[in-house]
Design an enzyme around this catalytic site. Sequence first.
Site, PDB file in Angstrom:
ATOM      1  N   HIS A 190      34.103  50.639 125.578  1.00 50.85           N
ATOM      2  CA  HIS A 190      34.836  51.900 125.694  1.00 50.85           C
ATOM      3  C   HIS A 190      35.836  51.846 126.837  1.00 50.85           C
ATOM      4  O   HIS A 190      35.467  51.648 127.991  1.00 50.85           O
ATOM      5  CB  HIS A 190      33.825  53.026 125.932  1.00 50.85           C
ATOM      6  CG  HIS A 190      34.396  54.393 125.884  1.00 50.85           C
ATOM      7  ND1 HIS A 190      34.000  55.393 126.740  1.00 50.85           N
ATOM      8  CD2 HIS A 190      35.340  54.947 125.074  1.00 50.85           C
ATOM      9  CE1 HIS A 190      34.666  56.503 126.463  1.00 50.85           C
ATOM     10  NE2 HIS A 190      35.483  56.253 125.448  1.00 50.85           N
ATOM     11  N   GLU A 206      37.912  49.525 122.943  1.00 47.28           N
ATOM     12  CA  GLU A 206      38.498  50.807 122.534  1.00 47.28           C
ATOM     13  C   GLU A 206      39.477  51.248 123.609  1.00 47.28           C
ATOM     14  O   GLU A 206      39.241  51.018 124.807  1.00 47.28           O
ATOM     15  CB  GLU A 206      37.383  51.844 122.368  1.00 47.28           C
ATOM     16  CG  GLU A 206      37.838  53.223 121.909  1.00 47.28           C
ATOM     17  CD  GLU A 206      38.162  54.175 123.051  1.00 47.28           C
ATOM     18  OE1 GLU A 206      38.684  55.281 122.779  1.00 47.28           O
ATOM     19  OE2 GLU A 206      37.911  53.831 124.234  1.00 47.28           O
ATOM     20  N   ASP A 222      43.075  54.212 124.441  1.00 52.96           N
ATOM     21  CA  ASP A 222      43.784  55.439 124.068  1.00 52.96           C
ATOM     22  C   ASP A 222      45.282  55.226 124.256  1.00 52.96           C
ATOM     23  O   ASP A 222      45.705  54.639 125.260  1.00 52.96           O
ATOM     24  CB  ASP A 222      43.342  56.601 124.967  1.00 52.96           C
ATOM     25  CG  ASP A 222      41.828  56.742 125.009  1.00 52.96           C
ATOM     26  OD1 ASP A 222      41.285  57.420 124.133  1.00 52.96           O
ATOM     27  OD2 ASP A 222      41.198  56.166 125.918  1.00 52.96           O
ATOM     28  N   HIS A 254      43.792  57.307 129.107  1.00 54.04           N
ATOM     29  CA  HIS A 254      42.899  58.280 128.476  1.00 54.04           C
ATOM     30  C   HIS A 254      43.329  59.715 128.722  1.00 54.04           C
ATOM     31  O   HIS A 254      43.502  60.494 127.789  1.00 54.04           O
ATOM     32  CB  HIS A 254      41.462  58.091 128.966  1.00 54.04           C
ATOM     33  CG  HIS A 254      40.513  59.108 128.427  1.00 54.04           C
ATOM     34  ND1 HIS A 254      40.229  60.291 129.096  1.00 54.04           N
ATOM     35  CD2 HIS A 254      39.802  59.150 127.274  1.00 54.04           C
ATOM     36  CE1 HIS A 254      39.379  60.998 128.378  1.00 54.04           C
ATOM     37  NE2 HIS A 254      39.096  60.336 127.265  1.00 54.04           N
ATOM     38  N   GLU A 314      42.644  54.708 119.761  1.00 52.81           N
ATOM     39  CA  GLU A 314      42.644  56.154 119.549  1.00 52.81           C
ATOM     40  C   GLU A 314      44.006  56.759 119.871  1.00 52.81           C
ATOM     41  O   GLU A 314      44.547  56.543 120.968  1.00 52.81           O
ATOM     42  CB  GLU A 314      41.590  56.838 120.416  1.00 52.81           C
ATOM     43  CG  GLU A 314      41.588  58.351 120.226  1.00 52.81           C
ATOM     44  CD  GLU A 314      40.581  59.094 121.082  1.00 52.81           C
ATOM     45  OE1 GLU A 314      40.706  60.344 121.183  1.00 52.81           O
ATOM     46  OE2 GLU A 314      39.687  58.450 121.662  1.00 52.81           O
TER      47      GLU A 314
END
Length: 267
Positions: free
Chosen positions: A29, A56, A58, A71, A139
């Site tokens: 993450h 992962e 953003d 993020h 994301e």
Amino acid sequence: MAVAAVPLSVAGAGPWSGAGAGLPLVIAHRGASRYAPENTLAAVDAAYRRGFLWVENDVQRTKDGQLVVLHDTTLRRTTDVERVFPGRAPWRVRDFTAAEIARLDAGSWFGPRFAGERVPTLAAYLSRLDHNGQRLLLEIKSPRVYPGIEADLVGELRRRGWLDRTHTGSRLVVQSFCVRCVKAVHELAPQVRTGILGSPPVAGLTRFARFVDEINPRMSALSSRWIAAVHRLRGPHGRPLEVYAWDVGKNTGAREARDRGIEGVIA
């Protein structure tokens, strides 16, 4: 054993390997954010050194239209923006150019040895992943703040070679809480695998199967009935829909996650 400590190498070869391949896939993450400042290239490398091939992150957009990896929708928590640009509160990503963001220190807040770490552009992030042979769960962050970011993202992925068969087949998933945005990505680049963040009601799952390959809920929202309903559906690439859980408790073991029937965890 904590889920986040399980290396990817024992958790399956890819996000579509299925639960039967062994322990669930573990995705780092924001990179290895326990060991390096989140969403930086240092976090990518820290994940790689610890055996995590999937990370992962953003993506957001700057004032001048560049895509950056961060993020929060503001720069305040993870950079020194208050010192460098004291009169620019509330320091939103969308209010700064890429050149201005490139001046910020995105590492010192985490620890002195990361001083000078930068907020990476998506282009730099993709390049580092390719260098390491890593894979990406991406994301789209707060897409309503960035109208048209779906097309910008697909364009950048295309320019960086991430829409070829190798990347789209086993190295890339694009996800968001925004259903409309995920559908837009699927329409722009149907070869890309996509995921919805959240846990929509069982009665509404069928409509998502037309354009998503994963439905990725908070761990606490999972039930055996809901997971079974997801697995009964096939996505746009002909495979059963998969489940990747996030917000996983520190005491949740990989075997427990496997026994619940999920394919992976974002931890």
